[in-house]
Every structure is written in C-alpha cells, then in structure tokens.
Design an enzyme around this catalytic site. Structure first.
Site: not given
Ligand code: AMP
Length: 124
Positions: A34-35, A92, A100-101, A105, A107
């Site tokens: 994770d970034i 999530n 968010e994405v 995915h 974690h």
């Molecule tokens: P979620 O809130 O479960 O959708 O988590 C999205 C996760 O993606 C967050 O923990 C971010 O820090 C992570 N994230 C977003 N962009 C990137 C990226 N380019 N590389 C790695 N992790 C990312």
C-alpha cells in the site's frame, strides 16, 4: 450495481501503466505494498479480473479466482513472516466501509499489534 471503471488506479497498475511495489503475482492475483502503509506490513491483494468490490467478486468470480485470492493471502503472510505473530485481512465494500478504489482488493496488515478491529469513531 454501477459499471466497472477500467481506468481506476488498480486497473492501471494491472496494465503496467502505473508502478507498484509488487510482493506476489500468479495467474489470478497481484499483490503490492500500500502506498500509505498503516502498519509495518500493509499489502493490497487484488484479483486480476475486473471486479468492483467484494460484492461483485463474490457474485461473479469463478471458484478458481476466489480460491486463488485466499491462497495468495495466506502465502503472502507466510512469505512476509507474519503468519506466526498474526495479521488482519480486511476488505472495504461501498460507502459505509469507505472503499476508495473501485477494484476489489483486500488489505493485509501485520508487523505490530493491530488493536481493536474497528475504530470507535462512527461518523465523519
Ligand atoms: P480502500 O479504502 O479499501 O479502497 O483502500 C484503498 C487503498 O489503496 C488505500 O489504503 C490507499 O493507500 C491505497 N492506494 C491508492 N493508490 C495506490 C497506489 N498507487 N499504490 C498502492 N496503494 C495505493
């Protein structure tokens, strides 16, 4: 359910358009750091297929893809040597969970004591 967005950030990572710090890959799964890590180990494990969330993955993915994701998480945990000390596996889905994405995915957190499962904070 809304359509999968092929330009979401994880889809772009899967296509090699954006970099990632890869920790695992097989035919069905990619995993990378994770970034913005929230623990010493914070890995994101994603299916290579186009699934929006756990809801979508659970409904449409093949048994092979679902098994591959679970096996990958356990393999990565052993690879990163958090299998004995312990880890948390979290997904999530949707607005209330603050996804968010919009590419499914999970974690994988570890490397320290992780505390209670949910924050006491209930509103934002
Ligand atoms: P979620 O809130 O479960 O959708 O988590 C999205 C996760 O993606 C967050 O923990 C971010 O820090 C992570 N994230 C977003 N962009 C990137 C990226 N380019 N590389 C790695 N992790 C990312």
């Amino acid at each position: 359910m809304s359509d999968y967005d092929p330009n979401n950030i994880f889809a772009r990572i899967l296509r090699g358009e954006l970099p990632c710090a890869k920790v695992f890959e097989d035919d069905h799964v990619l995993a990378f750091n994770d970034i913005h890590p929230q623990a010493p180990v914070h890995v994101l494990v994603i299916p290579k297929g186009a699934y929006i969330s756990l809801d979508d993955f659970g409904a449409r993915a093949s048994d092979t893809e679902i098994a591959a994701l679970f096996r990958a998480v356990a393999t990565i945990a052993r690879q990163l040597e958090i299998d004995v000390s312990g880890y948390r596996f979290l997904a999530n889905h949707g607005t209330n969970a603050h996804q968010e994405v919009p590419h499914f995915h999970v974690h994988l957190f570890g490397g320290r004591k992780l505390g209670p499962m949910l924050s006491r904070k209930t509103t934002e």
